[in-house]
Design an enzyme around this catalytic site. Sequence first.
Site, PDB file in Angstrom:
ATOM      1  N   ASP B 310      34.962  51.289  31.157  1.00  0.00           N
ATOM      2  CA  ASP B 310      33.762  51.620  30.397  1.00  0.00           C
ATOM      3  C   ASP B 310      33.034  50.339  29.965  1.00  0.00           C
ATOM      4  O   ASP B 310      33.592  49.247  30.047  1.00  0.00           O
ATOM      5  CB  ASP B 310      34.206  52.425  29.160  1.00  0.00           C
ATOM      6  CG  ASP B 310      33.080  53.242  28.555  1.00  0.00           C
ATOM      7  OD1 ASP B 310      31.941  53.165  29.041  1.00  0.00           O
ATOM      8  OD2 ASP B 310      33.353  53.969  27.574  1.00  0.00           O
ATOM      9  N   GLU B 313      28.693  46.989  31.865  1.00  0.00           N
ATOM     10  CA  GLU B 313      27.402  46.473  32.389  1.00  0.00           C
ATOM     11  C   GLU B 313      27.335  44.959  32.273  1.00  0.00           C
ATOM     12  O   GLU B 313      26.719  44.353  33.163  1.00  0.00           O
ATOM     13  CB  GLU B 313      26.240  47.139  31.629  1.00  0.00           C
ATOM     14  CG  GLU B 313      26.138  48.629  31.869  1.00  0.00           C
ATOM     15  CD  GLU B 313      27.231  49.437  31.178  1.00  0.00           C
ATOM     16  OE1 GLU B 313      27.752  48.965  30.145  1.00  0.00           O
ATOM     17  OE2 GLU B 313      27.585  50.518  31.677  1.00  0.00           O
ATOM     18  N   ASP B 423      26.699  57.707  30.040  1.00  0.00           N
ATOM     19  CA  ASP B 423      26.487  58.498  28.824  1.00  0.00           C
ATOM     20  C   ASP B 423      25.197  59.297  28.941  1.00  0.00           C
ATOM     21  O   ASP B 423      24.132  58.868  28.478  1.00  0.00           O
ATOM     22  CB  ASP B 423      26.433  57.564  27.615  1.00  0.00           C
ATOM     23  CG  ASP B 423      27.763  56.851  27.401  1.00  0.00           C
ATOM     24  OD1 ASP B 423      28.745  57.214  28.075  1.00  0.00           O
ATOM     25  OD2 ASP B 423      27.814  55.938  26.567  1.00  0.00           O
TER      26      ASP B 423
END
Lengths: 638, 638
Positions: B310, B313, B423
């Site tokens: 998770d 980025e 998300d």
Amino acid sequence: MAADIKRFRYGDPIETDAVTVGIPVSPGDPRGLKVDANAKTMSCVMSEDTIVYGLGETVRGINKRGWLYKSFNADDPHHEEGKNSLYASQNFILLDDGTDCIGYYFDHPGAVYFDIGYTDIDTCTVSFDDMDLYVYAIEGDTPLEIVREFRRIIGTSYIPPKWAFGYGQSRWGYKCAKDIREVADKYDELDIPIDMIYMDIDYMTDFKVFTVDPEKFPNTADFVAEMKARGIHVVPNTDPGVKIEPGYSVYEEGLSGGHFCKKEDGTELVAAVWPGKIHFPDFLNSDARRWFGDKYKVMTDLGIDGFWNDMNEPAIFYTDEILNGVYEELEELKGREMDIWGFFKFKELMESIDNNPEDYRRFYHDMDGRKVRHDKVHNLYSFNMTKAAGEAFKRNNPGQEILLFSRASFIGAHRYGGVWTGDNMSWWSHLLLNIKQMPSLNMTGFLYSGADTGGFGADTTEDLMMRWIEFSMFTPLFRNHSALGTREQELYRFKRKEDFRHLIELRYALIPYIYDSFVKAAKENDMYIKPLAFDYRSDQNCRDIEDQLLVGDSIMIAPVYEQNAKGRFVYLPENMKFVRFRSAEDYDTEILNKGTHHIDLALNEVAVFIRPGHRLPLAKPAKRVGDIDFENLKYIEG
Amino acid sequence: MAADIKRFRYGDPIETDAVTVGIPVSPGDPRGLKVDANAKTMSCVMSEDTIVYGLGETVRGINKRGWLYKSFNADDPHHEEGKNSLYASQNFILLDDGTDCIGYYFDHPGAVYFDIGYTDIDTCTVSFDDMDLYVYAIEGDTPLEIVREFRRIIGTSYIPPKWAFGYGQSRWGYKCAKDIREVADKYDELDIPIDMIYMDIDYMTDFKVFTVDPEKFPNTADFVAEMKARGIHVVPNTDPGVKIEPGYSVYEEGLSGGHFCKKEDGTELVAAVWPGKIHFPDFLNSDARRWFGDKYKVMTDLGIDGFWNDMNEPAIFYTDEILNGVYEELEELKGREMDIWGFFKFKELMESIDNNPEDYRRFYHDMDGRKVRHDKVHNLYSFNMTKAAGEAFKRNNPGQEILLFSRASFIGAHRYGGVWTGDNMSWWSHLLLNIKQMPSLNMTGFLYSGADTGGFGADTTEDLMMRWIEFSMFTPLFRNHSALGTREQELYRFKRKEDFRHLIELRYALIPYIYDSFVKAAKENDMYIKPLAFDYRSDQNCRDIEDQLLVGDSIMIAPVYEQNAKGRFVYLPENMKFVRFRSAEDYDTEILNKGTHHIDLALNEVAVFIRPGHRLPLAKPAKRVGDIDFENLKYIEG
């Protein structure tokens, strides 16, 4: 059965002026509603087939099932489907299971909560902070009959001047007379029809309401006259917040007249909006309303004959009370290491600054003797601003037709003006939302309505603009409007100028039909634009379809609202004549049979379906509404 | 013509490892691309009929025309259609005008800008901050042939363990073993199949990666074994940020090993994420990658055999550099009256804190000797985190099948793991986005993919959850996940539990078909899920329709994605057998003719269309994937 209305009273209601017809109070509770005074709820069961219509301008579908809505006028441009409140509050719902139908109007000026199958998928629950209200239960044989009866008791809808059915160009960013003249020139050069150019907040001196900046507009009356001479109406933005500036006459008058909203301690509320610190006029007070309404004369004396009332939820950027609190909390966080919770707190602090619920509890209205805290009557604020203007026009400009529409609204305001659907985005999903909002607004009396075509916030695209125009050409209010900082979207900015011209010309060719249908709907408490199921109630497909609409008595429309789609599915409840318009002069027709079709619609094509036994009149395209020949029409037979 | 690939080199490219097959560099420019080295652009003309496929996981439609996309992996849960970047960057596009088609892969690790008919409606322009890259031009007779050829050069897609095709339940908010056990119990009580329960960030000690909080999970290995004994895999969340905490072994090791990203001055970058202040491992360095990868063994030694990577980025909540600057500017605004410009500045300051572009220019990678500023290789970060894990599993857990998927991605990562689409929100429009993203992800090799079913952020509704499941049951990754503070959405929270059970059972009955189709697609570089036009390219309707998809070789699906819709339009490119499933045992079948139909689909019904000459196998429903009998299948003939 004939339509029938009953009124029920709960607690100590504040009179909202939404309903204009006196109806005696009935004993007991409305049919179908289970009232729980302790929980402050009213609820009813929905069968699997029940459609819940209503709520005017809000998020989601024509059928409102499956979500939570809060009626509490909100300044929220980022209104995706997860939001609960938009700019308007229209507390009318209509339940129809296909055989039995009933409408309810919850006449309450504060927050109203609609849980329509969210918590329990089969239950509709309406709740209140204070259960002081009137409920109107409207019975009738059909949804349309119920709507008509409801519309009868709330009074006839506003009818704008005929020219207000023309095309309007707007942008937050036209700074001076030259900018507006340039827009007019560019449209005229390309022969694209236009009747209105809007002035957003830039035209004022320091954002002071009822001023025009003399540097940007050296001689406003002459400029307005010059534009009117070429057939274009200049329509300015009007805001409720009055800048606190000694020497500014509107401020001085409002202060000495006691016309501003006050806090508990009797001093005026200070909030900040465009101009910085402002006071809010107390529109709920009849003296203040009259005073503010008379101020419009400053503008009508300049030759201006159209207004859009903005920011009247009212939007609040901040108050010092909130901002100082935020600064104190920021000071506490300063220099600390923020983990997830600290970071979230920081973010929440920032988001708490504008339109803070605490601010709406911080000031009061003097409702002609009754002191009421703002949040209890929040949804009446814009209504009474619109009323202030509408009443003043009757008083000060007798016989003159003046264009008026508002951002925030509440049922009752529809008698004085129209609405636009507020600060939307240049999103395909907002084009679809626009399609779904129009019939719901019509149910609640707001016939003169439309969205910011092409989208206000975010960057538009040429194809979105074209598809949006292909829908908006059927909405009474037809305006292209965009925000500062976004892509410029006047039609001459794009590549396919010819297609845009043809589409706007087609709107003008349709104005006789649109205007006549509109006026008829207004006078007969009917709907100008309505869901298919209102006329084809027993057709299950029609009950399901939300992206085709009936406009007037004669036509059905099926807009394309998906990017890159070269056509769409369409369902015909009966045989109809399909007209594929490329312009008012260039179109094909074809009889399509009842049933399901996939039709091709190129980017520049508009689908209209003429109902059997009806015909669609077309005027010769003109560049101004005033130049349309309403007498010599061509007809496409259905 | 046989498929053909050419490689072109511009400037001094950074090797990304996206392509695994060596291809000699061709002279000149790719066919159809106009290269402007000064403007750093490559552009091509699009005819009216050209469809532009590709870009993997991003906003808008399967046809990407009409928008601006920026490949720069972004942590943005609020990803409505106005956004330009999502979590992933897959720089592959494929233009098809119906006769001529060509694919381009822009192999560049930094920001890539795609203007696909936004500025000019007929032009596609790709641009770069630095024009250092390889371009691959892929020719073939059909889009599918081009995709297969492209997939061949980027390497075989990751195949997860078979149990990873089961249903998974997740929520940010399961705090301890008891919470997870309760989820398992509730599913088992209701006989709803389930194979995975996910642990979001709460399971860690102070959000420290590779730790399990001993108070919440007193004996993790026993707990994992207990769950596995009942057939449920516990799948934890893994984050790149390593908390700065003396004594915490991962921090100490990373620091002493020099494995963290450093600033210009050679000191470690300090950013804040969940745990507060952290360092980022330098996944672009092979030593650091190996070191971090080996850490997963801490978890696999506990019996854990699945991970979701998770925040890679990487998301940055703030750095002190940005935050201090914001505080300074806030101090300047303090006490001043803010008009519109002051207020906007205040708001912008607040929005500048997280994921600030300046922070991405603040640190460097040591790419095995080559020092590169992060923003230049931003999109490689998550790829190399996934690679770190994937390589470590091969090294440390030989022969073991381990589930792995990631939030951010870049082509190449598809060889090591899958992706979920990040998300999203509990929006109907995000269900539709999910439908449109799946084929685009498949084109770029990410076969094991799916969305947070029911929506992560915002509050879901029972009907949205049901309709979303009716689509997600066809996606390889099938997970129900939601955020802290939103409505709880485990299936047992809703009213129509029986319907949910039937739908999940139907997924399990379909797993033999789904799994076999998936493995075949992976091994043959084919697509598991694809647009209609890939198989019916000459059918104009198929080229237009984006809300029906082909799944495997045998079926077409047509999910309902509109609230309150009781059916939908569907187009059949040939006669097919329509199966209306209510459960694996309860369904109707009907041959529907080629053409347009409106079909009824109640809330609990799923539409599957079996292609002629094909058949759909159904297993007897089981509660765990491991209990599915893949041998004794029932077939519905097409």
